[in-house]
Enzyme design. Structure first.
Site, mmCIF file in Angstrom:
data_model
loop_
_atom_site.group_PDB
_atom_site.id
_atom_site.type_symbol
_atom_site.label_atom_id
_atom_site.label_comp_id
_atom_site.label_asym_id
_atom_site.label_seq_id
_atom_site.Cartn_x
_atom_site.Cartn_y
_atom_site.Cartn_z
ATOM 1 C CG ASP A 1 -5.978 -11.044 7.329
ATOM 2 O OD1 ASP A 1 -5.454 -11.461 8.380
ATOM 3 O OD2 ASP A 1 -5.322 -10.571 6.389
ATOM 4 C CB VAL B 1 -0.963 0.005 1.208
ATOM 5 C CG1 VAL B 1 -1.834 1.246 1.193
ATOM 6 C CG2 VAL B 1 -1.840 -1.243 1.198
#
Ligand code: ADP
Ligand code: MG
Length: 315
Positions: A164, A53
């Site tokens: 997650d 990211v």
């Protein structure tokens, strides 16, 4: 004759409508279509198992007046179907406690795709909590827990399983607002199915996983509840590295190689071992973790129940 007249009227109306359509200027740009050439990398924000990211400036005018966005791309191209799935999930989610989707950026060739999201300057709880420990009291931590449950309750109501949930995937908007991010492993469950069975082998976050995930590779909404309990443990330790779930487990069970660790983890959980109460964690909060960690998924508390508890603890 009547039919001919009617046809004439329809034709007239149709021509009028066509004319009207020409009068409306075409939509200039699709706001969710980000052009690669206007996306300027500023720095890397983070990296997980599959993606990277980056913080970018989207600056179509080229005068530095653009907006800051977080851009997720994949480390390897063969994960691109995962990112496509993540995009199709996140673009349909609208909740205060879920990171906002902004759009996509297609590469010239069209094989690579990037996910454009809102940028949250404080990063994830894993970076934020250790750094700001002295300014964050227990009450604030419980507010984060409540907000995560609210986001998760919404996600479940849309029939998604996150798979997650962990402090590294909770993003901080400001000191009083957190959002769930990283939908890379999120799966949609059909209404008539209760669980999602994983078929692919993936690098899974085992220390956050419930026994049924580790043993049968089945994920229920209640498996997210288990992971939330582990996330709550992380939050209550301010994401202290020495008390991270893998550390706590390895301290108790001892280090070993590969598959063995998994087998020992499963064995310990089946025998009833649970992460102990962190030193500074109130009993009332630890008891919520234990309610998330009931062995059988059907015996666990759900996010609705947790929301009630945290609201009660916060009054
Ligand atoms: P992965 O699927 O690779 O785990 P994540 O979506 O979890 O990727 O992002 C990895 C890290 O990047 C996060 O832990 C966080 O530190 C940072 N990050 C992700 N999204 C944002 C965002 N929108 N704003 C700020 N930081 C972010
Ligand atoms: Mg992540």
């Amino acid at each position: 004759r009547a039919i001919v007249r009617e046809l004439g009227r329809i034709k007239e109306r149709h021509e009028k409508e066509l004319h009207l359509m020409e009068a409306i200027p075409p939509q200039e740009t699709d706001p969710t279509d980000f052009k690669r050439r206007f996306l300027k990398k500023i720095r890397k924000l983070g990296e997980g198992n599959f993606g990277t990211v980056e913080l970018c400036l989207y600056d179509p005018k080229g005068d530095q007046t653009g907006e800051l966005v977080a851009v997720k791309s994949l480390k390897t191209e063969n994960e691109s179907s995962n990112l496509r799935r993540e995009i199709s999930t996140i673009r349909n989610l609208y909740h205060e406690n879920i990171v906002k989707y902004k759009g996509i950026c297609n590469d010239e060739g069209g094989t690579n795709i990037r996910l454009i999201m809102e940028y949250l300057p404080s990063g994830s709880l894993k970076e934020y909590l250790p750094r700001n420990k002295s300014n964050i009291d227990k009450k604030r931590l419980l507010h984060y827990a409540l907000q995560i449950c609210q986001g998760m309750e919404y996600l479940g109501s849309e029939n998604y399983i996150h798979r997650d949930l962990a402090a590294r995937n909770i993003l901080v908007e400001n000191e009083s607002l957190v959002k769930i991010g990283d939908f890379g492993l999120t799966k949609s469950i059909k209404d008539d199915e209760e669980y999602y069975k994983v078929t692919e082998e993936q690098d899974s976050p085992v220390y956050w996983y419930a026994p049924e995930c580790l043993i049968n590779r089945k994920f229920y909404k209640a498996s997210d509840v288990w992971s939330f309990g582990v996330t709550l443990h992380e939050i209550m330790t301010y994401c202290d590295r020495d008390n991270s779930p893998p550390q706590v487990f390895l301290q108790t069970i001892g280090r070993s190689q590969g598959q063995m660790t998994m087998a020992r983890l499963v064995d310990a959980l089946e025998k009833g071992w649970r992460m102990p109460r962190p030193d500074s964690c109130p009993e009332m909060v630890y008891s919520q973790m234990l309610r998330c960690w009931s062995h059988a998924p059907e015996n666990r508390v759900d996010f609705k129940g947790l929301i009630k508890e945290f609201e009660y603890l916060l009054t």
